[in-house]
Design an enzyme around this catalytic site. Structure first.
Site, short mmCIF file in Angstrom:
data_model
loop_
_atom_site.label_atom_id
_atom_site.label_comp_id
_atom_site.label_asym_id
_atom_site.label_seq_id
_atom_site.Cartn_x
_atom_site.Cartn_y
_atom_site.Cartn_z
N LYS A 223 51.78 97.99 63.58
CA LYS A 223 52.63 97.39 62.56
C LYS A 223 53.82 96.67 63.17
O LYS A 223 54.13 96.82 64.34
CB LYS A 223 53.06 98.48 61.55
CG LYS A 223 51.88 98.83 60.64
CD LYS A 223 52.24 99.59 59.41
CE LYS A 223 50.98 99.70 58.54
NZ LYS A 223 51.05 100.80 57.61
N ARG A 263 45.92 106.87 61.13
CA ARG A 263 45.05 105.71 60.85
C ARG A 263 45.36 104.67 61.93
O ARG A 263 46.47 104.16 62.00
CB ARG A 263 45.37 105.17 59.46
CG ARG A 263 44.61 103.93 59.04
CD ARG A 263 45.12 103.46 57.67
NE ARG A 263 44.40 102.30 57.19
CZ ARG A 263 44.68 101.05 57.56
NH1 ARG A 263 45.65 100.80 58.40
NH2 ARG A 263 43.97 100.05 57.05
N1 PMM Z 1 48.44 100.20 55.91
C1 PMM Z 1 47.61 99.15 55.77
C2 PMM Z 1 46.39 99.28 55.10
N2 PMM Z 1 46.02 100.47 54.58
N3 PMM Z 1 46.45 102.74 54.18
C3 PMM Z 1 47.26 103.78 54.30
N4 PMM Z 1 46.89 104.97 53.77
N5 PMM Z 1 48.46 103.71 54.92
C4 PMM Z 1 48.92 102.54 55.46
O1 PMM Z 1 50.05 102.51 55.99
C5 PMM Z 1 48.07 101.40 55.37
C6 PMM Z 1 46.83 101.54 54.71
C7 PMM Z 1 47.99 97.83 56.35
O2 PMM Z 1 47.69 97.76 57.72
P1 PMM Z 1 46.44 96.91 58.33
O3 PMM Z 1 46.49 95.53 57.69
O4 PMM Z 1 46.69 96.89 59.78
O5 PMM Z 1 45.18 97.62 57.97
#
Ligand code: PMM
Length: 291
Positions: A223, A263
């Site tokens: 991020k 994640r």
């Molecule tokens: N961040 C993103 C997408 N999905 N789900 C959860 N549970 N928590 C998060 O912080 C989260 C998520 C965005 O990040 P990406 O675009 O790198 O997938």
């Protein structure tokens, strides 16, 4: 998948922290947009994530990056469901990253196990009902609105206290609708209506989130606040490998705090971080039996 509820994990077993691998079937996500947009490449990358140590694959068909335009439901279904079906057939544990009840429902029918709703049921009023009726675990992330409209939602007097309080409201609503407490997974929503300072304050207080009596998911991977730390002059210049190493350090902190899962885009580096924490835990008086 039925995960046992964790009762007050003062310090949960770090070796058992799960690694959730990110699979964005999108043209425009934060760090990997476009790479796995094609069905075959998406499935192949899901299998790579498993081989690299992921316990769960988080399949998403809609980018949540700041300023992204919402994808329509038919397109989200088209992106996500076939990938879920194919990875589930390969025995992968799948979470579906969606704000739409219909996408969650169709993905569960195709073999997904967990609903991951970054809006914690705020975007689609049917989401919590689908979670309750399916009996699937559901991630409730702290969310203050779509990022393109959220510029006014960055103010916090005490970010940790306010995020916890707002998560408790979501927990209460989920339970009222019929979601079993043991199926609730919390996520502080790093980067969602939060600046770098807010994110670091949350990471410094993971113990408080772990003490909320629900499983905790931490999603810091690649991020913007990590890029800003690594390359303050120009965050766009932060290299992906460096971001993954920084993410792994946060995975270690999360494991030590007793998080249920992280994640991440690069499972391999986080697996190593968790091994280190596991070894330390095995030598920590009072915790050694947990390894
Ligand atoms: N961040 C993103 C997408 N999905 N789900 C959860 N549970 N928590 C998060 O912080 C989260 C998520 C965005 O990040 P990406 O675009 O790198 O997938």
């Amino acid at each position: 998948m039925s995960e046992p509820a964790m009762s007050k994990p003062a310090k949960a077993n770090p070796e058992r922290m799960k690694i959730m691998g990110v699979l964005n079937v999108t043209p425009d996500s934060f760090s990997d947009g476009g790479r796995y947009f094609d069905h075959g490449r998406a499935v192949a990358h899901g299998l790579e994530l498993l081989a690299a140590g992921a316990d769960i694959i988080d399949v998403g068909g809609e980018s949540t990056r700041p300023g992204s335009v919402r994808v329509d439901e038919a397109e989200e279904l088209r992106r996500v469901v076939p990938v879920v079906r194919e990875l589930a057939a390969a025995n992968a544990v799948i979470s579906v990253d969606t704000m739409r009840a219909r996408v969650a429902e169709a993905s569960l029918a195709a073999g997904a196990h967990i609903i991951n709703d970054v809006s914690a049921g705020l975007s689609d009023p049917s989401m919590l009902t689908v979670a309750a009726e399916s009996g699937a675990p559901v991630v409730l992330m702290h969310w203050r609105g779509y990022l393109d409209r959220a510029s006014a939602t960055f103010h916090y007097d005490d970010v940790v206290a306010e995020v916890i309080s707002e998560l408790k409201t979501r927990i209460d609503e989920a339970i009222t609708v019929g979601v079993e407490p043991k199926n609730i997974i919390l996520d502080p929503g790093l980067g969602f209506s939060k600046n770098a300072e807010h994110n670091w304050q949350i990471l410094a207080a993971l113990d408080e989130f772990v003490s909320l009596d629900h499983r905790l998911l931490v999603a810091a991977s690649r991020k913007r606040f990590i890029s800003t730390l690594l390359s303050p002059e120009d965050p766009n210049l932060a290299e992906e490998a460096a971001k993954d190493q920084a993410t792994a350090a946060i995975s270690g902190l999360s494991a030590q705090a007793g998080a249920w899962a992280v994640r991440v885009h690069d499972p391999a580096t986080s697996v190593i971080a968790c091994k280190v924490i596991g070894a330390v835990t095995a030598h920590t008086p009072g915790l050694e039996g947990r390894a």
